[in-house]
Design a protein around this motif. Structure first.
Motif, PDB file in Angstrom:
ATOM      1  N   THR A   1     -18.437  35.681  43.677  1.00  0.00           N
ATOM      2  CA  THR A   1     -19.607  35.698  42.801  1.00  0.00           C
ATOM      3  C   THR A   1     -19.141  35.666  41.353  1.00  0.00           C
ATOM      4  O   THR A   1     -18.096  36.222  41.016  1.00  0.00           O
ATOM      5  N   PHE A   2     -19.933  35.035  40.511  1.00  0.00           N
ATOM      6  CA  PHE A   2     -19.597  34.903  39.094  1.00  0.00           C
ATOM      7  C   PHE A   2     -20.645  35.617  38.250  1.00  0.00           C
ATOM      8  O   PHE A   2     -21.841  35.525  38.528  1.00  0.00           O
ATOM      9  N   TYR A   3     -20.176  36.320  37.219  1.00  0.00           N
ATOM     10  CA  TYR A   3     -21.082  37.025  36.305  1.00  0.00           C
ATOM     11  C   TYR A   3     -20.808  36.563  34.882  1.00  0.00           C
ATOM     12  O   TYR A   3     -19.649  36.495  34.458  1.00  0.00           O
ATOM     13  N   ASP A   4     -21.884  36.229  34.161  1.00  0.00           N
ATOM     14  CA  ASP A   4     -21.691  35.847  32.767  1.00  0.00           C
ATOM     15  C   ASP A   4     -21.790  37.076  31.869  1.00  0.00           C
ATOM     16  O   ASP A   4     -21.934  38.209  32.354  1.00  0.00           O
ATOM     17  N   ASN A   5     -21.707  36.873  30.548  1.00  0.00           N
ATOM     18  CA  ASN A   5     -21.686  38.004  29.624  1.00  0.00           C
ATOM     19  C   ASN A   5     -23.038  38.693  29.474  1.00  0.00           C
ATOM     20  O   ASN A   5     -23.159  39.706  28.794  1.00  0.00           O
ATOM     21  N   HIS A   6     -24.060  38.154  30.146  1.00  0.00           N
ATOM     22  CA  HIS A   6     -25.366  38.819  30.202  1.00  0.00           C
ATOM     23  C   HIS A   6     -25.617  39.433  31.577  1.00  0.00           C
ATOM     24  O   HIS A   6     -26.739  39.806  31.898  1.00  0.00           O
ATOM     25  N   ASP A   7     -24.546  39.504  32.404  1.00  0.00           N
ATOM     26  CA  ASP A   7     -24.615  40.038  33.767  1.00  0.00           C
ATOM     27  C   ASP A   7     -25.524  39.230  34.686  1.00  0.00           C
ATOM     28  O   ASP A   7     -26.029  39.734  35.687  1.00  0.00           O
ATOM     29  N   THR A   8     -25.741  37.968  34.343  1.00  0.00           N
ATOM     30  CA  THR A   8     -26.464  37.060  35.235  1.00  0.00           C
ATOM     31  C   THR A   8     -25.514  36.566  36.314  1.00  0.00           C
ATOM     32  O   THR A   8     -24.361  36.233  36.045  1.00  0.00           O
ATOM     33  N   THR A   9     -25.995  36.506  37.548  1.00  0.00           N
ATOM     34  CA  THR A   9     -25.170  36.091  38.678  1.00  0.00           C
ATOM     35  C   THR A   9     -25.209  34.574  38.849  1.00  0.00           C
ATOM     36  O   THR A   9     -26.274  33.955  38.784  1.00  0.00           O
ATOM     37  N   TRP A  10     -24.038  33.993  39.080  1.00  0.00           N
ATOM     38  CA  TRP A  10     -23.916  32.564  39.331  1.00  0.00           C
ATOM     39  C   TRP A  10     -23.177  32.357  40.652  1.00  0.00           C
ATOM     40  O   TRP A  10     -22.258  33.103  40.969  1.00  0.00           O
ATOM     41  N   MET A  11     -23.568  31.319  41.391  1.00  0.00           N
ATOM     42  CA  MET A  11     -22.816  30.906  42.569  1.00  0.00           C
ATOM     43  C   MET A  11     -21.916  29.730  42.182  1.00  0.00           C
ATOM     44  O   MET A  11     -22.084  29.123  41.131  1.00  0.00           O
ATOM     45  N   LEU A  12     -20.971  29.416  43.036  1.00  0.00           N
ATOM     46  CA  LEU A  12     -19.984  28.377  42.720  1.00  0.00           C
ATOM     47  C   LEU A  12     -20.645  27.038  42.402  1.00  0.00           C
ATOM     48  O   LEU A  12     -20.286  26.377  41.422  1.00  0.00           O
ATOM     49  N   LYS A  13     -21.628  26.623  43.199  1.00  0.00           N
ATOM     50  CA  LYS A  13     -22.288  25.341  42.965  1.00  0.00           C
ATOM     51  C   LYS A  13     -23.005  25.330  41.617  1.00  0.00           C
ATOM     52  O   LYS A  13     -23.002  24.321  40.908  1.00  0.00           O
ATOM     53  N   GLU A  14     -23.615  26.454  41.254  1.00  0.00           N
ATOM     54  CA  GLU A  14     -24.324  26.539  39.982  1.00  0.00           C
ATOM     55  C   GLU A  14     -23.357  26.442  38.813  1.00  0.00           C
ATOM     56  O   GLU A  14     -23.629  25.765  37.817  1.00  0.00           O
ATOM     57  N   LEU A  15     -22.215  27.126  38.948  1.00  0.00           N
ATOM     58  CA  LEU A  15     -21.220  27.098  37.876  1.00  0.00           C
ATOM     59  C   LEU A  15     -20.639  25.689  37.721  1.00  0.00           C
ATOM     60  O   LEU A  15     -20.435  25.208  36.603  1.00  0.00           O
ATOM     61  N   LYS A  16     -20.386  25.031  38.824  1.00  0.00           N
ATOM     62  CA  LYS A  16     -19.844  23.671  38.788  1.00  0.00           C
ATOM     63  C   LYS A  16     -20.824  22.727  38.097  1.00  0.00           C
ATOM     64  O   LYS A  16     -20.428  21.896  37.264  1.00  0.00           O
ATOM     65  N   ARG A  17     -22.108  22.859  38.406  1.00  0.00           N
ATOM     66  CA  ARG A  17     -23.122  22.016  37.778  1.00  0.00           C
ATOM     67  C   ARG A  17     -23.205  22.292  36.279  1.00  0.00           C
ATOM     68  O   ARG A  17     -23.337  21.372  35.472  1.00  0.00           O
ATOM     69  N   TYR A  18     -23.086  23.566  35.916  1.00  0.00           N
ATOM     70  CA  TYR A  18     -23.137  23.939  34.507  1.00  0.00           C
ATOM     71  C   TYR A  18     -21.973  23.312  33.735  1.00  0.00           C
ATOM     72  O   TYR A  18     -22.162  22.746  32.653  1.00  0.00           O
ATOM     73  N   VAL A  19     -20.769  23.405  34.287  1.00  0.00           N
ATOM     74  CA  VAL A  19     -19.582  22.849  33.626  1.00  0.00           C
ATOM     75  C   VAL A  19     -19.711  21.337  33.487  1.00  0.00           C
ATOM     76  O   VAL A  19     -19.363  20.757  32.453  1.00  0.00           O
TER      77      VAL A  19
END
Length: 221
Positions: free
Chosen positions: A46-64
């Protein structure tokens, strides 16, 4: 945006433990996550940003993938100088950012004559940098603003109060522009030596030398 990875590691015999990574930029987090996934021993990630929002791998990949074509990982250096004899102010800013897989640097300065103090010049230099960010298309991102003025850094960080009306107007103007652009600022104080690029640009402006340039920089710099 900064990312922290939380993962559960499982050994071939079934022993599990949960680990957290250091904070890093999304691109680095994605590279590490994809490499770790290849081991076949990561049960959950699981991924957490600096606002403690949770991201999944697919979401992070799409964001990048989406953000790569826009300026990101932005760091700003700014400085202002005031010449008492001429009542002129020199403003300088240097903006480091990434875009389309490249590391870039924008250098900009300006000469202004309507200011009254060095403190005003420092705030004006910060505003000049934010205007440059707007021209670059930077929006809805965290940005690190770096300067050597303890007053500006601490007042913009709400660590020191400000009682001077002229400076309060600059603070309101800066905060309004940041809000409009959706920029989340982080203010960092450095020594004048570490802020020498912006300081040199401000001095060049006072000497009548106008600078506006953008260039690619080596990753080793």
């Amino acid at each position: 945006m900064k990312i922290k990875i939380e993962m559960t590691y499982r050994t071939p015999k079934g022993t599990e433990s949960t680990f957290q990574s250091e904070v890093m930029n999304p691109e680095k987090a994605l590279l590490l996550a994809e490499d770790l996934a290849k081991t076949g021993r990561i049960k959950d990630m699981t991924f957490y940003d600096n606002h403690d929002t949770t991201w999944m791998l697919k979401e992070l990949k799409r964001y990048v993938e989406d953000i790569d074509s826009e300026p990101h990982n932005v760091v700003v250096f700014f400085d202002g100088g005031f010449d008492v004899a001429t009542k002129s102010s020199g403003l300088g800013c240097v903006i480091y950012f990434e875009q389309n897989g490249k590391q870039l640097r924008l250098r900009k300065n300006a000469l202004v004559e309507e200011l009254q103090t060095n403190s005003e010049a420092e705030y004006a230099a910060l505003y000049l940098a934010i205007q440059a960010l707007e021209d670059l298309g930077v929006h809805h991102l965290p940005v690190t603003f770096t300067g050597d003025s303890q007053g500006v850094i601490n007042q913009m960080s709400d660590e020191w109060p400000c009682y001077e009306e002229d400076l309060l107007r600059w603070i309101d103007k800066i905060e309004g522009k940041l809000m409009k652009l959706g920029i989340t600022p982080e203010f960092t104080l450095v020594s004048r030596k570490r802020n020498k690029e912006a300081d040199h640009l401000a001095t060049q402006a006072l000497n009548g030398v106008e600078i506006l340039s953008q260039s690619e920089i080596n990753r080793a710099e």
